[in-house]
Write a protein that holds these residues in place. Structure first.
Motif, short mmCIF file in Angstrom:
data_model
loop_
_atom_site.label_atom_id
_atom_site.label_comp_id
_atom_site.label_asym_id
_atom_site.label_seq_id
_atom_site.Cartn_x
_atom_site.Cartn_y
_atom_site.Cartn_z
N GLN A 1 0.83 -1.20 0.00
CA GLN A 1 0.00 0.00 0.00
C GLN A 1 0.87 1.26 0.00
O GLN A 1 1.75 1.43 0.84
CB GLN A 1 -0.93 0.01 1.21
CG GLN A 1 -1.86 1.22 1.23
CD GLN A 1 -2.93 1.13 2.31
OE1 GLN A 1 -3.64 2.10 2.56
NE2 GLN A 1 -3.06 -0.01 2.95
N TRP B 1 -4.13 -0.93 -8.25
CA TRP B 1 -5.45 -1.11 -7.65
C TRP B 1 -5.66 0.10 -6.74
O TRP B 1 -4.83 0.39 -5.89
CB TRP B 1 -5.48 -2.41 -6.85
CG TRP B 1 -6.79 -2.71 -6.18
CD1 TRP B 1 -7.40 -2.01 -5.18
CD2 TRP B 1 -7.66 -3.83 -6.44
NE1 TRP B 1 -8.57 -2.60 -4.81
CE2 TRP B 1 -8.77 -3.72 -5.55
CE3 TRP B 1 -7.61 -4.92 -7.31
CZ2 TRP B 1 -9.79 -4.65 -5.54
CZ3 TRP B 1 -8.65 -5.84 -7.28
CH2 TRP B 1 -9.72 -5.71 -6.41
N GLU C 1 -7.96 2.45 -4.03
CA GLU C 1 -9.04 2.53 -3.04
C GLU C 1 -9.07 3.93 -2.46
O GLU C 1 -8.03 4.58 -2.30
CB GLU C 1 -8.81 1.53 -1.90
CG GLU C 1 -8.86 0.07 -2.31
CD GLU C 1 -10.27 -0.46 -2.47
OE1 GLU C 1 -11.20 0.35 -2.34
OE2 GLU C 1 -10.42 -1.67 -2.73
N ASN C 2 -10.27 4.42 -2.14
CA ASN C 2 -10.40 5.71 -1.48
C ASN C 2 -10.08 5.57 0.01
O ASN C 2 -10.54 4.62 0.65
CB ASN C 2 -11.83 6.26 -1.63
CG ASN C 2 -12.13 6.67 -3.04
OD1 ASN C 2 -11.31 7.29 -3.71
ND2 ASN C 2 -13.30 6.31 -3.53
N LYS D 1 -5.78 8.64 -1.59
CA LYS D 1 -5.98 7.39 -2.31
C LYS D 1 -4.95 6.36 -1.84
O LYS D 1 -3.80 6.72 -1.56
CB LYS D 1 -5.81 7.59 -3.83
CG LYS D 1 -6.74 8.61 -4.46
CD LYS D 1 -8.13 8.05 -4.64
CE LYS D 1 -9.02 9.05 -5.36
NZ LYS D 1 -10.39 8.51 -5.56
N ASN E 1 -3.41 -5.62 0.27
CA ASN E 1 -4.62 -5.90 -0.49
C ASN E 1 -5.02 -7.37 -0.30
O ASN E 1 -4.37 -8.27 -0.84
CB ASN E 1 -4.38 -5.60 -1.97
CG ASN E 1 -5.65 -5.67 -2.78
OD1 ASN E 1 -6.71 -6.02 -2.26
ND2 ASN E 1 -5.57 -5.33 -4.05
N ASN F 1 -8.05 -8.59 -1.17
CA ASN F 1 -9.16 -8.93 -2.05
C ASN F 1 -8.89 -10.20 -2.84
O ASN F 1 -9.79 -11.00 -3.09
CB ASN F 1 -9.46 -7.77 -3.01
CG ASN F 1 -10.16 -6.63 -2.32
OD1 ASN F 1 -11.35 -6.69 -2.05
ND2 ASN F 1 -9.42 -5.57 -2.02
N GLN G 1 -13.46 -3.23 5.15
CA GLN G 1 -12.42 -2.20 5.15
C GLN G 1 -12.67 -1.22 6.29
O GLN G 1 -13.80 -0.98 6.69
CB GLN G 1 -12.42 -1.43 3.82
CG GLN G 1 -12.04 -2.23 2.60
CD GLN G 1 -12.08 -1.37 1.36
OE1 GLN G 1 -12.14 -0.14 1.43
NE2 GLN G 1 -12.05 -1.99 0.20
N VAL H 1 -5.75 2.32 4.32
CA VAL H 1 -6.89 1.42 4.28
C VAL H 1 -6.46 0.11 4.93
O VAL H 1 -5.41 -0.44 4.59
CB VAL H 1 -7.34 1.14 2.83
CG1 VAL H 1 -8.43 0.09 2.80
CG2 VAL H 1 -7.83 2.42 2.18
N TYR I 1 -7.59 -3.78 5.64
CA TYR I 1 -8.52 -4.83 5.23
C TYR I 1 -8.65 -5.88 6.33
O TYR I 1 -7.72 -6.11 7.10
CB TYR I 1 -8.02 -5.54 3.97
CG TYR I 1 -8.06 -4.71 2.72
CD1 TYR I 1 -9.17 -4.72 1.89
CD2 TYR I 1 -6.97 -3.93 2.34
CE1 TYR I 1 -9.21 -3.97 0.73
CE2 TYR I 1 -7.00 -3.18 1.19
CZ TYR I 1 -8.12 -3.21 0.37
OH TYR I 1 -8.14 -2.47 -0.77
N GLU J 1 -17.91 3.52 -10.78
CA GLU J 1 -17.68 2.09 -10.63
C GLU J 1 -18.55 1.29 -11.59
O GLU J 1 -18.13 0.28 -12.14
CB GLU J 1 -17.97 1.67 -9.19
CG GLU J 1 -16.90 2.12 -8.20
CD GLU J 1 -17.27 1.77 -6.76
OE1 GLU J 1 -18.39 1.26 -6.55
OE2 GLU J 1 -16.44 2.00 -5.87
N GLN K 1 -10.90 0.06 -13.95
CA GLN K 1 -10.95 0.49 -12.55
C GLN K 1 -11.78 1.76 -12.49
O GLN K 1 -11.29 2.85 -12.80
CB GLN K 1 -9.53 0.72 -12.03
CG GLN K 1 -9.48 1.11 -10.56
CD GLN K 1 -9.95 -0.01 -9.66
OE1 GLN K 1 -9.74 -1.16 -9.96
NE2 GLN K 1 -10.58 0.32 -8.56
#
Length: 583
Positions: free
Chosen positions: A155, A182, A184-185, A208, A317, A319, A342, A349, A351, A510, A519
């Motif tokens: 990240q 990838w 993510e907000n 971000k 990440n 996911n 999240q 972020v 997870y 999205e 994305q």
């Protein structure tokens, strides 16, 4: 004869002069002719004395980005002379400094035609701000990365801050494409005030989380904000003179409206390969992680079930991470679908992925469930580490429940039921109630017909089963198909629960990303337009989407507070239905 020749020549020259006088004319103009990098320039191509077969093109250089902005028609009558014209509009931007000589080119019934040439001068944004009378120290963007070098799936935080000491009427934000990451907000956008060198600034902050998906050298293109600034006259405002601060200016004072584009610096990220694990194992888990486990019951009977819950949490990440298979003799296991959640901790972020596995013992005794070991690269200590779980002991006693037989057991236990041959006797109704009426003499033709029916029936059932399997399980092998199929329903479900204007914008992006296998959250207006144009989407649909996004951005960054969220959500839902039918 001589007079006839003169007559013919006269008409030839007359019609030739008419053709020449009505030749299509193209006139190119730019406003302004000098602009900064990424600043918007309006080009207009005016077509008179004729018509073009298609829209004209802008020629002369590939160093500018060109967007079609529509066309308009006009008719005028001056001193008894009429003139009709068609004006084509284009919005151009450039990422490089320089002077570019450009012209318009079109085609009419007589062939290709060209317009006049103009010179487009592209300078530094700061230099152009000075020409506009703006102070570079009162309008700027700062971007920063938590790390300029990272590993796959590590990240990296991207932070953008937009500072303005001016009264802004309208804004349009364009973020980098973040290709290869990838995204993510990290929470919602923040807005606050900050004092710098005696001036009060409004600060808009966006965070971000970037997760690299491939190795390499990445240059994140600059973020840019197009805005309109009201430059007010302070001489008649005693409060503005006293405080020397634009926030104390009289809102009814006169001022000039200046269009401006503010550009950030270019950020660079180098993504490198993970060092080899001395133990020879590898993993895509990169970051800092924690593992927790629990077992619902340790004392069971044969046929009973217990649930093993495994939860992995961390700033990497998760996911795409899957739990290793649990293969233990005399113990059947069934996995549930994992759940990913999240949370935001600071600028990161975090997870959490929870796995549930149902375990069913097949025989009595003591069964050991060995501890789980998952390798990962610890970015805090910069070395390979192992997430180590617990060892569980199951005590299994004799039970009353039976275990579902395996396929092999089912085949082994199959019994052939012999057919019964009987004859229906006259009008005696007893065989009907006793079941004997179901058995009759079977000849050769009847056997053949029965075989054909069974043969055709088997193939029919096989085809139906194959079709059901393909339609039911295709999404598990084709994630793109699943994204496209469920895009509209997912977006509609999220719209019903959200009460946030920014989240409404993300839901629309999205959805577009799911339908185009991109994305979505990082799509810019230019990218959405390019995607729709490449798929030949009706321009009116594209325009509706871009206006919606612009309206939402105006409420977020431009100080527009009277936006109707319910109306915006309705518009988004309507355009989602329309796009779902087109893509």
């Amino acid at each position: 004869m001589k007079a006839l020749k003169i007559f013919i020549l006269f008409h030839i020259f007359f019609f030739a002069s008419l053709e020449f006088s009505f030749a299509t004319n193209l006139e190119l103009s730019a406003n302004p002719e000098t602009a900064g990098i990424y600043e918007r320039v309006l080009l207009t191509v005016k077509v008179t004395d004729g018509d073009l077969k298609t829209s004209p093109g802008i020629k002369g250089t590939d160093a500018i980005n060109i967007e079609n902005s529509g066309k308009s028609s006009s008719f005028s009558m001056i001193n008894g002379k009429s003139e009709s014209s068609v004006t084509y509009s284009f919005v151009v931007t450039s990422t490089k400094k320089g002077s570019y000589s450009i012209y318009a080119e079109g085609e009419d019934d007589n062939g290709k035609i060209q317009s006049n040439k103009i010179t487009l001068n592209i300078t530094d944004v700061q230099q152009n701000q000075k020409k506009s009378g703006l102070d570079n120290d009162k309008l700027f963007i700062k971007t920063e990365l938590s790390a300029a070098k990272g590993f796959l799936q590590q990240q990296i935080n991207y932070k953008l801050k937009f500072y303005t000491a001016y009264d802004i009427q309208e804004t349009k934000l364009t973020l980098p494409s973040f290709e290869g990451f990838w995204v993510e907000n990290v929470g919602k956008e923040k807005q606050y005030t900050e004092m710098i060198n005696g001036h009060r600034f409004i600060v808009f902050e966006i965070n971000k989380a970037l997760f690299p998906q491939k190795e390499g050298h990445f240059e994140l293109e600059p973020a840019r904000i197009y805005c309109k600034i009201i430059q007010r006259k302070q001489q008649r405002d005693p409060f503005g003179q006293f405080f020397n601060d634009p926030f104390f200016m009289n809102p009814f004072s006169q001022g000039n409206l200046i269009s401006q584009t503010v550009v950030s610096k270019t950020n660079i990220i180098d993504v490198v390969r993970l060092p080899e694990n001395p133990k020879g194992t590898s993993s895509e888990l990169v970051g800092n992680y924690f593992l927790s486990e629990s077992l619902s019951s340790k004392d069971l009977k044969v046929g009973d079930s217990t649930t093993l819950t495994i939860q992995i949490s961390g700033d990497g990440n998760l996911n795409l991470f899957e739990l290793p298979e649990i293969n233990i003799e005399s113990l059947k296991s069934y996995k549930d679908k994992p759940v990913v959640t999240q949370s935001i901790q600071g600028d990161k972020v975090v997870y959490s992925k929870e796995f549930k596995v149902a375990l069913i013992p097949e025989k009595e005794g003591v069964i050991t469930i060995p501890k789980i070991e998952i390798p990962y690269y610890n970015t805090f200590e910069n070395k390979w580490a192992v997430l180590s779980g617990k060892e569980f002991i199951l005590t299994v006693t004799k039970g009353t429940k039976s275990i579902a037989p395996s396929k092999e057991e089912i085949v082994a236990e199959k019994k052939v039921i012999p057919t019964k041959k009987a004859t229906v006797l006259g009008k005696d109704i007893l065989p009907i109630f006793s079941g004997d009426a179901l058995y009759t003499d079977v000849g050769v033709n009847d056997n053949l017909n029965t075989f054909l029916y069974v043969f055709v029936g088997i193939f029919f059932l096989f085809g139906c089963s194959l079709l059901y399997y393909y339609s039911s399980y295709r999404p598990s092998f084709d994630t793109d198909h699943m994204r496209r199929t469920k895009a509209a329903s997912n977006a509609s479900r999220k719209l019903k629960t959200t009460n946030d204007i920014h989240e409404t914008s993300l839901i629309l992006k999205e959805f577009i990303g799911d339908k185009t296998n991109r994305q979505g959250v990082s799509l810019t207006s230019e990218e959405i337009k390019a995607l729709f144009d490449s798929r030949e989407i009706n321009p009116s649909v594209t325009e509706t989407v871009l206006k919606l996004l612009e309206e939402i951005e105006a409420s977020l960054y431009g100080g527009v507070n009277d936006i109707n969220l319910k109306e915006i959500k309705s518009k988004v839902q309507e355009i989602i239905r329309e796009i779902d039918l087109l893509l």
